[in-house]
Enzyme design. Structure first.
Site, mmCIF file in Angstrom:
data_model
loop_
_atom_site.group_PDB
_atom_site.id
_atom_site.type_symbol
_atom_site.label_atom_id
_atom_site.label_comp_id
_atom_site.label_asym_id
_atom_site.label_seq_id
_atom_site.Cartn_x
_atom_site.Cartn_y
_atom_site.Cartn_z
ATOM 1 N N CYS A 114 63.926 9.963 50.790
ATOM 2 C CA CYS A 114 63.675 9.110 49.656
ATOM 3 C C CYS A 114 62.258 8.701 51.014
ATOM 4 O O CYS A 114 61.224 9.746 51.182
ATOM 5 C CB CYS A 114 64.739 8.424 50.033
ATOM 6 S SG CYS A 114 64.111 6.856 49.336
ATOM 7 N N ASP A 161 64.762 11.863 38.174
ATOM 8 C CA ASP A 161 64.244 10.523 38.905
ATOM 9 C C ASP A 161 63.216 9.609 38.220
ATOM 10 O O ASP A 161 61.957 10.113 38.648
ATOM 11 C CB ASP A 161 63.430 11.399 40.507
ATOM 12 C CG ASP A 161 63.302 10.030 41.409
ATOM 13 O OD1 ASP A 161 63.577 8.682 41.086
ATOM 14 O OD2 ASP A 161 63.327 11.064 42.820
ATOM 15 N N HIS A 189 66.325 10.619 41.837
ATOM 16 C CA HIS A 189 66.404 9.615 42.365
ATOM 17 C C HIS A 189 67.587 9.750 43.606
ATOM 18 O O HIS A 189 68.953 9.059 43.271
ATOM 19 C CB HIS A 189 65.575 8.767 43.034
ATOM 20 C CG HIS A 189 65.182 7.995 44.258
ATOM 21 N ND1 HIS A 189 64.371 8.927 44.497
ATOM 22 C CD2 HIS A 189 65.545 7.262 45.218
ATOM 23 C CE1 HIS A 189 63.536 8.467 46.126
ATOM 24 N NE2 HIS A 189 64.367 8.104 45.847
#
Length: 221
Positions: A114, A161, A189
């Site tokens: 991330c 995502d 994600h």
């Protein structure tokens, strides 16, 4: 398996970090999400240590709010985004460089998730201390795609995502054709985090296998 240590960056900032696998042959900096060095990141470090890596995960939020650990809910997301915005990239890079130096290996890799995925890319491009870099679902990589990495890079994205459009992945590929980029069709994600509803065990297992193989191939001394 691991322990908490204290490191000092070049500008004198002291920060905590999680260290695991001290006697292992490969060296790796693990970069957190926007939730701090929480149970998930520590588990990631322990898993890499079990696979033969000496690992340090710096607590990057210490520059804004020491000892911050957040949950995977709206409050955690909002707080994490706020803290991230308070820390200049150049300061974070100092913490990553200090973490690499603390490993004291001839070759050191970096992997991030991330926010950490984006930071792994930035570190590969702006620092010369890493021999390999891996980014998992780094949403900021596309915006910084025109930079030149100083080491081999491997990137992983989820095909579902919604925070990273397909056009972003295509844009990275167009500018960086030599970089290995993997897209996992059914993954969202955060597919590599078992603490999230988006966890995808199949995508995680394959991405982890590829990441370890890539890192080992470039970190052999």
């Amino acid at each position: 398996m691991g322990q908490i240590i204290t490191l000092t960056a070049q500008d004198g900032h002291r920060f905590s970090a999680y260290e695991a696998g001290q006697e292992n042959p490969y060296a790796l900096v693990v970069v957190q999400e926007i939730f701090g060095v929480n149970d998930h990141i520590r588990a990631v470090c322990d898993e890499f240590a079990a696979q033969g890596f000496h690992v340090i995960a710096p607590a990057l939020f210490d520059r804004a709010a020491p000892d911050t650990v957040l949950g995977y809910d709206k409050t955690g997301i909002d707080t994490g985004l706020s803290l991230r915005a308070q820390i200049p990239l150049e300061k974070t890079l100092l913490d990553l460089a200090a973490s690499a130096a603390a490993l004291k290996h001839k070759k050191t890799g970096i992997i991030g998730y991330c926010w950490g995925g984006t930071l792994a890319w930035e570190a590969a491009c702006k620092l010369d201390v890493f021999a390999a870099a891996v980014g998992w679902y780094g949403a900021g990589i596309a915006a910084a795609r025109n930079q030149t990495p100083h080491c081999p890079v491997e990137l992983h994205f989820g095909g579902e995502d919604h925070s990273i459009p397909h056009m972003d992945v295509t844009a990275i590929r167009d500018v960086q054709p030599e970089i290995e980029i993997f897209v996992y069709d059914d993954a969202q994600h955060g597919f590599g985090c078992a603490a999230r509803p988006s966890f995808n065990p199949d995508a995680y297992a394959l991405a982890q296998q590829r990441s370890i193989a890539f890192l080992e191939s470039h970190l052999r001394v």
